[in-house]
Design a protein around this motif. Structure first.
Motif, PDB file in Angstrom:
ATOM      1  N   GLY A  76     -19.253  78.793 -88.950  1.00  0.00           N
ATOM      2  CA  GLY A  76     -19.006  80.209 -89.198  1.00  0.00           C
ATOM      3  C   GLY A  76     -18.179  80.900 -88.147  1.00  0.00           C
ATOM      4  N   VAL A  77     -17.992  80.274 -86.982  1.00  0.00           N
ATOM      5  CA  VAL A  77     -17.210  80.895 -85.910  1.00  0.00           C
ATOM      6  C   VAL A  77     -15.746  81.013 -86.334  1.00  0.00           C
ATOM      7  CG1 VAL A  77     -16.307  80.555 -83.564  1.00  0.00           C
ATOM      8  CG2 VAL A  77     -18.722  80.180 -84.038  1.00  0.00           C
ATOM      9  N   LYS A  78     -15.168  82.185 -86.142  1.00  0.00           N
ATOM     10  CA  LYS A  78     -13.770  82.415 -86.474  1.00  0.00           C
ATOM     11  C   LYS A  78     -12.857  81.655 -85.516  1.00  0.00           C
ATOM     12  CE  LYS A  78     -14.531  85.357 -89.847  1.00  0.00           C
ATOM     13  NZ  LYS A  78     -14.185  85.001 -91.257  1.00  0.00           N
ATOM     14  N   LEU A  79     -11.742  81.166 -86.043  1.00  0.00           N
ATOM     15  CA  LEU A  79     -10.784  80.390 -85.259  1.00  0.00           C
ATOM     16  C   LEU A  79      -9.424  81.084 -85.310  1.00  0.00           C
ATOM     17  CD1 LEU A  79     -11.819  76.837 -86.553  1.00  0.00           C
ATOM     18  CD2 LEU A  79     -12.477  77.912 -84.385  1.00  0.00           C
ATOM     19  N   PRO A  80      -9.227  82.131 -84.496  1.00  0.00           N
ATOM     20  CA  PRO A  80      -7.980  82.897 -84.531  1.00  0.00           C
ATOM     21  C   PRO A  80      -6.789  82.094 -84.011  1.00  0.00           C
ATOM     22  CG  PRO A  80      -9.370  83.621 -82.716  1.00  0.00           C
ATOM     23  CD  PRO A  80     -10.191  82.655 -83.510  1.00  0.00           C
ATOM     24  N   GLU A  81      -5.750  82.043 -84.802  1.00  0.00           N
ATOM     25  CA  GLU A  81      -4.574  81.243 -84.453  1.00  0.00           C
ATOM     26  C   GLU A  81      -3.917  81.717 -83.166  1.00  0.00           C
ATOM     27  OE1 GLU A  81      -1.982  81.274 -87.808  1.00  0.00           O
ATOM     28  OE2 GLU A  81      -3.404  80.250 -89.128  1.00  0.00           O
ATOM     29  N   ASP A  82      -3.854  83.040 -82.967  1.00  0.00           N
ATOM     30  CA  ASP A  82      -3.177  83.541 -81.776  1.00  0.00           C
ATOM     31  C   ASP A  82      -3.936  83.174 -80.502  1.00  0.00           C
ATOM     32  OD1 ASP A  82      -5.289  85.165 -82.441  1.00  0.00           O
ATOM     33  OD2 ASP A  82      -4.222  87.053 -82.174  1.00  0.00           O
ATOM     34  N   SER A  83      -5.250  83.314 -80.522  1.00  0.00           N
ATOM     35  CA  SER A  83      -6.060  82.984 -79.350  1.00  0.00           C
ATOM     36  C   SER A  83      -5.996  81.489 -79.025  1.00  0.00           C
ATOM     37  CB  SER A  83      -7.520  83.393 -79.593  1.00  0.00           C
ATOM     38  OG  SER A  83      -8.345  82.988 -78.530  1.00  0.00           O
ATOM     39  N   ILE A  84      -6.075  80.666 -80.068  1.00  0.00           N
ATOM     40  CA  ILE A  84      -6.000  79.219 -79.849  1.00  0.00           C
ATOM     41  C   ILE A  84      -4.618  78.836 -79.333  1.00  0.00           C
ATOM     42  CG2 ILE A  84      -6.114  76.958 -80.980  1.00  0.00           C
ATOM     43  CD1 ILE A  84      -8.127  78.226 -82.956  1.00  0.00           C
ATOM     44  N   GLY A  85      -3.576  79.464 -79.892  1.00  0.00           N
ATOM     45  CA  GLY A  85      -2.220  79.189 -79.443  1.00  0.00           C
ATOM     46  C   GLY A  85      -2.021  79.535 -77.980  1.00  0.00           C
ATOM     47  N   GLU A  86      -2.593  80.651 -77.540  1.00  0.00           N
ATOM     48  CA  GLU A  86      -2.496  81.045 -76.131  1.00  0.00           C
ATOM     49  C   GLU A  86      -3.209  80.048 -75.233  1.00  0.00           C
ATOM     50  OE1 GLU A  86      -4.030  84.964 -75.800  1.00  0.00           O
ATOM     51  OE2 GLU A  86      -2.469  85.872 -77.050  1.00  0.00           O
ATOM     52  N   THR A  87      -4.351  79.564 -75.690  1.00  0.00           N
ATOM     53  CA  THR A  87      -5.127  78.606 -74.893  1.00  0.00           C
ATOM     54  C   THR A  87      -4.340  77.326 -74.641  1.00  0.00           C
ATOM     55  OG1 THR A  87      -7.223  79.443 -75.782  1.00  0.00           O
ATOM     56  CG2 THR A  87      -7.253  77.231 -74.815  1.00  0.00           C
ATOM     57  N   PHE A  88      -3.618  76.855 -75.658  1.00  0.00           N
ATOM     58  CA  PHE A  88      -2.888  75.596 -75.543  1.00  0.00           C
ATOM     59  C   PHE A  88      -1.401  75.778 -75.225  1.00  0.00           C
ATOM     60  CE2 PHE A  88      -6.647  74.414 -77.893  1.00  0.00           C
ATOM     61  CZ  PHE A  88      -6.966  73.172 -77.363  1.00  0.00           C
ATOM     62  N   GLY A  89      -0.958  77.026 -75.217  1.00  0.00           N
ATOM     63  CA  GLY A  89       0.453  77.271 -74.950  1.00  0.00           C
ATOM     64  C   GLY A  89       1.358  76.774 -76.043  1.00  0.00           C
ATOM     65  N   VAL A  90       0.909  76.939 -77.297  1.00  0.00           N
ATOM     66  CA  VAL A  90       1.702  76.484 -78.437  1.00  0.00           C
ATOM     67  C   VAL A  90       1.830  77.620 -79.450  1.00  0.00           C
ATOM     68  CG1 VAL A  90       1.017  74.072 -78.169  1.00  0.00           C
ATOM     69  CG2 VAL A  90      -0.337  75.577 -79.644  1.00  0.00           C
ATOM     70  N   SER A  91       2.703  77.439 -80.429  1.00  0.00           N
ATOM     71  CA  SER A  91       2.922  78.461 -81.442  1.00  0.00           C
ATOM     72  C   SER A  91       1.794  78.488 -82.458  1.00  0.00           C
ATOM     73  CB  SER A  91       4.245  78.191 -82.174  1.00  0.00           C
ATOM     74  OG  SER A  91       4.140  77.024 -82.968  1.00  0.00           O
ATOM     75  N   ARG A  92       1.747  79.573 -83.223  1.00  0.00           N
ATOM     76  CA  ARG A  92       0.738  79.681 -84.277  1.00  0.00           C
ATOM     77  C   ARG A  92       0.968  78.631 -85.357  1.00  0.00           C
ATOM     78  NH1 ARG A  92      -0.354  85.806 -86.120  1.00  0.00           N
ATOM     79  NH2 ARG A  92      -1.863  84.645 -87.385  1.00  0.00           N
ATOM     80  N   THR A  93       2.232  78.238 -85.543  1.00  0.00           N
ATOM     81  CA  THR A  93       2.540  77.205 -86.542  1.00  0.00           C
ATOM     82  C   THR A  93       1.879  75.884 -86.172  1.00  0.00           C
ATOM     83  OG1 THR A  93       4.668  78.236 -87.084  1.00  0.00           O
ATOM     84  CG2 THR A  93       4.388  75.913 -87.663  1.00  0.00           C
ATOM     85  N   VAL A  94       1.927  75.537 -84.888  1.00  0.00           N
ATOM     86  CA  VAL A  94       1.289  74.307 -84.415  1.00  0.00           C
ATOM     87  C   VAL A  94      -0.219  74.383 -84.619  1.00  0.00           C
ATOM     88  CG1 VAL A  94       0.777  72.911 -82.376  1.00  0.00           C
ATOM     89  CG2 VAL A  94       3.106  73.753 -82.759  1.00  0.00           C
ATOM     90  N   VAL A  95      -0.801  75.538 -84.295  1.00  0.00           N
ATOM     91  CA  VAL A  95      -2.238  75.734 -84.475  1.00  0.00           C
ATOM     92  C   VAL A  95      -2.600  75.625 -85.948  1.00  0.00           C
ATOM     93  CG1 VAL A  95      -4.162  77.350 -84.243  1.00  0.00           C
ATOM     94  CG2 VAL A  95      -2.458  77.167 -82.423  1.00  0.00           C
ATOM     95  N   ARG A  96      -1.782  76.235 -86.804  1.00  0.00           N
ATOM     96  CA  ARG A  96      -2.061  76.210 -88.241  1.00  0.00           C
ATOM     97  C   ARG A  96      -2.029  74.779 -88.779  1.00  0.00           C
ATOM     98  NH1 ARG A  96       1.664  79.443 -89.742  1.00  0.00           N
ATOM     99  NH2 ARG A  96       0.427  81.290 -89.212  1.00  0.00           N
ATOM    100  N   ASN A  97      -1.109  73.974 -88.284  1.00  0.00           N
ATOM    101  CA  ASN A  97      -1.043  72.569 -88.716  1.00  0.00           C
ATOM    102  C   ASN A  97      -2.334  71.827 -88.362  1.00  0.00           C
ATOM    103  OD1 ASN A  97       1.535  72.865 -89.751  1.00  0.00           O
ATOM    104  ND2 ASN A  97       2.554  72.142 -87.889  1.00  0.00           N
ATOM    105  N   ALA A  98      -2.867  72.115 -87.177  1.00  0.00           N
ATOM    106  CA  ALA A  98      -4.126  71.480 -86.759  1.00  0.00           C
ATOM    107  C   ALA A  98      -5.273  71.953 -87.634  1.00  0.00           C
ATOM    108  CB  ALA A  98      -4.405  71.802 -85.288  1.00  0.00           C
ATOM    109  N   LEU A  99      -5.287  73.244 -87.946  1.00  0.00           N
ATOM    110  CA  LEU A  99      -6.356  73.799 -88.775  1.00  0.00           C
ATOM    111  C   LEU A  99      -6.296  73.263 -90.199  1.00  0.00           C
ATOM    112  CD1 LEU A  99      -6.270  77.518 -87.539  1.00  0.00           C
ATOM    113  CD2 LEU A  99      -8.034  75.803 -87.042  1.00  0.00           C
ATOM    114  N   VAL A 100      -5.100  73.077 -90.726  1.00  0.00           N
ATOM    115  CA  VAL A 100      -4.941  72.524 -92.079  1.00  0.00           C
ATOM    116  C   VAL A 100      -5.503  71.107 -92.131  1.00  0.00           C
ATOM    117  CG1 VAL A 100      -3.231  71.672 -93.743  1.00  0.00           C
ATOM    118  CG2 VAL A 100      -2.991  73.965 -92.763  1.00  0.00           C
TER     119      VAL A 100
END
Length: 231
Positions: free
Chosen positions: A27-51
């Motif tokens: 149930g924990v939300k996984l915000p793309e922008d926050s995750i992207g900042e943590t890893f220093g990557v774009s939201r597109t990269v984060v979205r690919n991982a989430l998909v």
């Protein structure tokens, strides 16, 4: 591995391990922008991982609502455990028909790791317990069987994170040792019996006891996984 995959994998791997080790609760939300900042990557990269994690049943992605750690229902939980029984029964049958020496050596090495974490590292203990079953499936030599077991074990970790009551890890390690002995003896019936009882024990602990996953700092949790890497 292309450049995009190279960037996506660390995000995917860290998220997956954080979910399996129950650092990120259902149930924990996984915000793309926050995750992207943590890893220093774009939201597109984060979205690919989430998909990819969504396809594995570990993440739930909803249009216009973003992604969150999946929340399996109790009905889904029982269905998944039923399917796991079928898959792991097949694993036992195949392993007991093979040369036990190399199989047992690898399993006992893994069991030693599990024993070393008891009382010292609960999150790693959770992950190693699941990886024992994944290793069993990989040792059959069947990539298809290993793939299905890998996915269903990961889903069971998520189920336990949502429903399970606190339990002693010593029980799981002792049961794993019994399974190894049966494989070493080439006794398929005994191995399947031990596995059946072991999985029922895990399922019996999956009782509705939902904790509060609110307030988890996703960036802080993932930063630990990014820094530590796979152990």
């Amino acid at each position: 591995m292309n450049k995009s995959s190279t960037r996506t994998f660390p995000v995917y791997d860290s998220l997956r391990r954080a979910i399996i080790e129950q650092a990120l609760k259902p149930g924990v939300k996984l915000p793309e922008d926050s995750i992207g900042e943590t890893f220093g990557v774009s939201r597109t990269v984060v979205r690919n991982a989430l998909v990819r994690l969504d396809a594995e049943g570990l993440v739930d992605m909803q249009p216009n609502r973003g992604a969150s750690v999946a929340e399996p229902t109790i009905e889904e939980a029982y269905d998944i455990f039923d399917m796991r029984q079928c898959l792991e029964r097949e694993v036992m049958q195949r392993l007991c028909a093979m040369d036990p020496a190399p199989i047992v050596a690898k399993l006992r090495a893994h069991l030693t790791e599990e024993q070393a974490t008891l009382g010292n590292d609960q999150t790693r203990s959770i992950r190693l317990a699941g990886e024992f079953h994944i290793l069993l499936s990989e040792l059959t030599g069947s990539r298809i069987l290993a793939r299905y077991v890998n996915e269903i074990v990961s889903r069971c970790s998520l189920i336990l994170a949502r429903f399970a009551q606190v339990h002693s890890a010593e029980c799981g390690v002792e049961e794993h040792a019994e399974i190894i002995k049966a494989i070493e003896a080439g006794d398929a019936e005994k191995a399947m019996g031990f596995m059946h009882s072991h999985l029922h024990g895990v399922q019996d602990r999956a009782l509705l006891n939902r904790g509060d996953g609110g307030g988890d700092n996703v960036g802080e949790i993932l930063s630990r996984y990014r820094e530590n890497g796979a152990k």
